[in-house]
Design a protein around this motif. Structure first.
Motif, PDB file in Angstrom:
ATOM      1  N   PRO A  86       0.816  -1.232   0.000  1.00 24.07           N
ATOM      2  CA  PRO A  86       0.000   0.000   0.000  1.00 24.07           C
ATOM      3  C   PRO A  86       0.843   1.273   0.000  1.00 24.07           C
ATOM      4  O   PRO A  86       0.358   2.339  -0.400  1.00 24.07           O
TER       5      PRO A  86
ATOM      6  N   TYR B 194      -1.550   4.821  -7.276  1.00 24.56           N
ATOM      7  CA  TYR B 194      -1.423   3.729  -6.321  1.00 24.56           C
ATOM      8  C   TYR B 194      -0.981   2.456  -7.054  1.00 24.56           C
ATOM      9  O   TYR B 194      -1.574   2.092  -8.082  1.00 24.56           O
TER      10      TYR B 194
ATOM     11  N   LYS C 296     -12.025   6.995   1.311  1.00 25.80           N
ATOM     12  CA  LYS C 296     -10.715   6.537   1.762  1.00 25.80           C
ATOM     13  C   LYS C 296     -10.779   5.092   2.252  1.00 25.80           C
ATOM     14  O   LYS C 296      -9.854   4.295   2.007  1.00 25.80           O
ATOM     15  N   ALA C 297     -11.877   4.738   2.912  1.00 26.65           N
ATOM     16  CA  ALA C 297     -12.022   3.375   3.434  1.00 26.65           C
ATOM     17  C   ALA C 297     -12.058   2.353   2.296  1.00 26.65           C
ATOM     18  O   ALA C 297     -11.505   1.258   2.412  1.00 26.65           O
TER      19      ALA C 297
ATOM     20  N   LYS D 272      -8.573   1.744   1.007  1.00 28.34           N
ATOM     21  CA  LYS D 272      -7.845   0.854   1.911  1.00 28.34           C
ATOM     22  C   LYS D 272      -8.234  -0.605   1.691  1.00 28.34           C
ATOM     23  O   LYS D 272      -7.379  -1.498   1.704  1.00 28.34           O
TER      24      LYS D 272
ATOM     25  N   ARG E  86      -5.711  -3.492   0.365  1.00 26.38           N
ATOM     26  CA  ARG E  86      -5.517  -4.653   1.235  1.00 26.38           C
ATOM     27  C   ARG E  86      -5.717  -5.964   0.479  1.00 26.38           C
ATOM     28  O   ARG E  86      -4.986  -6.942   0.674  1.00 26.38           O
TER      29      ARG E  86
END
Length: 757
Positions: free
Chosen positions: A400, A429, A486-487, A490, A494
């Motif tokens: 990440p 990313y 944002k969650a 993530k 992940r």
């Protein structure tokens, strides 16, 4: 063969003579005996009886008949010499039968709706046989092919070509065992020569490619990277103890020039005319019923069962009602037990055709600068030079923390162009991972940039989704861009490694395809977004679309019928169809849903859904309102009486399969020809997810995939589950444990989708 040809000529002559008498305008009855010879027996509608039919174009049929078409065991001779002997159902070749061509070629096996479909044996005109599984005229599944030149292939087929795992044995004794793709050796496999030499390793387009080992019978070997281009070839030669030093000079190109010289794959024989292309001649009955009135108005039909109709079908803007009376007809054939042959299929009411989705983001739009930033960032990310992507990524590529910021000042910099927007920062990313994903999904970098960054502006969908995210579409509809929380970012980072391994392992995965994850920082605010494929990027008009989860709470569209159009996404309790897939596709669907649900369950994901789009093949579009909206009208077969127009028009799906190349555009969930069976919810006392089947079918093209796969079962969802469980049935709500969610989703999909029998 000569005796058969003489019989055909005699039959054709008799048919023409009889046709001139029965159907000609100058026929005159001379005697009572002649009149009796021409009079047809009276039969009740739907009655099955044995008949002999000399058809007006010279075709001949003998066998069981019902109303206006063959039904049961029968034999049909066409004037061009083709013949079918076997089972019929309402004018369709259906069941076991034998189809022969005048060239001497023959197919013996199962038929379905006019197509060679199921297990069967095809013998070519010049010899050679194929014994195995067929789907809609094409070899599909497991089969054994004996070629006329003595070669043999035994293994898996897909869409008419070798694909999967198989064994090919050449007449000279050389064998290959391994992977195939699109009719050629591709992937990992082993080739063995009669002299004891063996090559084991990678292949591409029938030639060694990539890592591999060549072994001689005496124990020596060559290990390295293989390529037909000598400059890309490199490796190490390991001689056996018996070899002298001269053997070290061996040139690996010898394998390409000599060893593989006679190892060519024999091409499959082309079939000039598919059985599904053979149409039945028109039959007009002269029978009158007891009262002297003409009997059932007979309609022209083809061997695939398509019929014309004199009844205009209402395909207006009304919502398809669950309470509509079910039709007794199945697209040209009666339901079991129905006695009437004069009824036409129940018309299907489709939503009104909406305008193209989205508002164009032009200058002055509130998000115009954001669009420019996005396009500049994508151009920078995709166009940046770098080593070619490799499928074998290092673990560090998925970290990440593997993210890169780039500043875009208005005046430009050494690595960024000048632009008309204010200064912004751009973040990529895990760029190596997404570059490799684009390669894996066969996305051309130039086309990708042109779609997103070309002169045509993006389109913003009119309202955000339930999550509050905004959606943008590229002008060519190929890609969808979604803003993210944002969650969600993530969660994706992940599970990115597991996602990559999953989509790499399963070509037919139904989960959303992701192409890039980025962030724009503009005026102190961050906007994160994901680029993904648009499931409904197609030339077909999507008439109806559904978002299906397998839950019932809140799963009914709250729009009034007058506001529902072709862009409206309906939900589980709006669905009144069962999607019926051909056997092989249904089996693949079951396997893939299991694998996808297993992956999502392991990643603790829930609240995903299956997005389904339906194109009804019997509908065509025409502009009917001043606002540009289109009304849907059925495609009807011409009801004229001339012989020249006696062949029914073909649907889009039929055109697709008459040209086997059309199979190339079909994948699980993409451009899939299928049928939908209408259902009816009969139990008002309880909520029914799936209604009762009515036996009423419609030909469709389906598009479907699993979307919204970034919802983690976090504390928020756990609290939602606890709160709603107090008021409602826990099984009816969406927020449930991922294991329970996957089980419920899988069970529901295997009820909503079924095998087309």
């Amino acid at each position: 063969m000569k005796a058969w040809e003489a019989t055909v000529r005699k039959t054709q002559a008799a048919a023409k003579k009889r046709a001139n008498n029965i159907f000609g305008t100058s026929y005159v009855v001379d005697t009572d005996e002649d009149a009796s010879d021409q009079e047809e027996e009276l039969h009740a509608p739907g009655e099955v009886f044995h008949a002999e039919r000399f058809l007006p174009n010279g075709d001949y049929y003998t066998g069981y008949w019902s109303d206006t078409f063959p039904h049961g065991q029968g034999k049909y001779w066409w004037t061009d010499g083709c013949m079918y002997v076997g089972e019929w159902f309402k004018g369709k070749t259906m069941g076991k039968g034998t189809f022969s061509w005048p060239s001497g070629a023959m197919y013996e096996g199962n038929f379905k709706s006019g197509f060679m479909d199921g297990e069967g044996i095809y013998t070519g005109a010049i010899g050679g046989t194929y014994k195995g599984s067929w789907v809609m005229n094409l070899k599909h599944g497991f089969g054994i092919k004996d070629y006329p030149n003595g070669d043999v292939y035994e293994g898996e087929w897909s869409r008419g070509s070798q694909e999967g795992h198989g064994k090919y044995t050449w007449k000279i004794g050389t064998t290959y065992v391994g992977e195939w793709k699109n009719g050629n050796i591709c992937g990992h496999g082993t080739m063995s020569w009669p002299n004891g030499n063996v090559y084991e390793g990678g292949w591409e387009e029938g030639l060694p490619k990539g890592s591999g080992t060549f072994r001689w019978g005496d124990g020596s070997s060559y290990v390295g990277n293989w390529s037909s281009d000598p400059e890309e070839q490199n490796g190490t030669y390991y001689p056996s103890a018996a070899h002298n030093e001269d053997a070290l000079e061996w040139d690996p190109q010898h394998v390409f020039c000599e060893d593989l010289k006679e190892c060519k794959i024999c091409p499959t024989e082309k079939i000039p005319m598919w059985p599904s292309q053979k149409k039945l001649a028109m039959w007009r009955s002269t029978t009158t019923m007891g009262g002297g009135e003409p009997s059932v108005r007979h309609r022209r039909n083809s061997v695939d069962g398509r019929i014309d109709s004199g009844v205009d079908k209402d395909l207006g803007g009304m919502r398809l009602s669950d309470g509509a009376a079910p039709s007794a007809w199945i697209s040209g054939g009666m339901r079991d037990g129905d006695e009437s042959s004069s009824m036409s299929p129940m018309p299907i009411k489709l939503p009104k055709i909406a305008k193209r989705q989205g508002e164009t983001i032009s200058k002055g739009h509130r998000n115009y600068d954001l669009m420019l930033n996005l396009q500049l960032g994508i151009s920078h990310s995709v166009g940046r030079p770098g080593p070619p992507p490799s499928l074998d990524l290092k673990t560090s590529a998925f970290d990440p923390k593997e993210k890169f910021w780039t500043k875009f000042p208005p005046e430009g910099s050494k690595i960024t162009p000048p632009h008309n927007s204010c200064e912004f920062k751009w973040k990529d990313y895990c760029p190596k991972v997404f570059r490799t994903l684009r390669m894996l999904f066969k996305v051309d970098p130039a086309d990708y940039m042109l779609s997103i960054c070309g002169d045509d502006a993006l389109r913003e969908l009119s309202s955000p989704g339930k999550s509050g995210s905004f959606f943008y579409l590229t002008n060519d509809d190929r890609y969808m861009i979604k803003t993210m929380k944002k969650a969600e970012v993530k969660v994706l980072l992940r599970m990115l490694s597991a996602y990559y391994n999953h989509v790499r392992s399963f070509d037919n995965t139904l989960v959303t395809k992701y192409f890039g994850l980025h962030c724009v920082r503009l005026n102190g605010q961050k906007v994160r977004f994901i680029i993904m494929g648009n499931l409904f990027c197609t030339e077909y008009l999507i008439h109806k679309r559904y978002d299906l989860k397998g839950s019932t709470f809140g799963r009914l569209t709250d729009k009034p019928e007058s506001e529902i159009d072709s862009n409206t996404t309906l939900k589980d309790l709006d669905l009144n169809f069962i999607f019926r897939l051909q056997k092989t596709w249904y089996q693949e669907f079951r396997r893939q849903v299991d694998k996808d649900c297993e992956f999502l369950e392991q990643e603790r994901i829930m609240d995903y859904s299956l997005l389904v789009g339906i194109h009804f093949t019997e509908a065509s579009t025409s502009t009917s309102t001043s606002t540009g909206e289109r009304s849907v009208t059925p495609t009807l077969v011409d009801n004229g009486g001339s012989e020249s127009d006696s062949v029914p028009k073909l649907s889009n799906v039929e055109h697709m399969f008459l040209d086997p190349a059309g199979w190339a555009s079909i994948k699980l969930g993409i451009n899939m020809p299928a049928r939908v069976e209408r259902t009816l919810r009969t139990n008002e006392a309880e909520v029914q997810l799936i209604g009762e089947p009515t036996g009423e079918y419609y030909d469709v093209v389906l598009f479907f995939g699993i979307i919204d796969i970034l919802q983690d079962y976090d504390i928020t969802k756990k609290l939602e589950h606890a709160y709603k469980s107090i008021q409602y049935d826990p099984n009816s709500i969406s927020a449930v444990d991922p294991k329970q969610y996957a089980r419920r989703f899988r069970d529901y999909m295997l009820k909503a989708f079924a095998e087309d029998t």
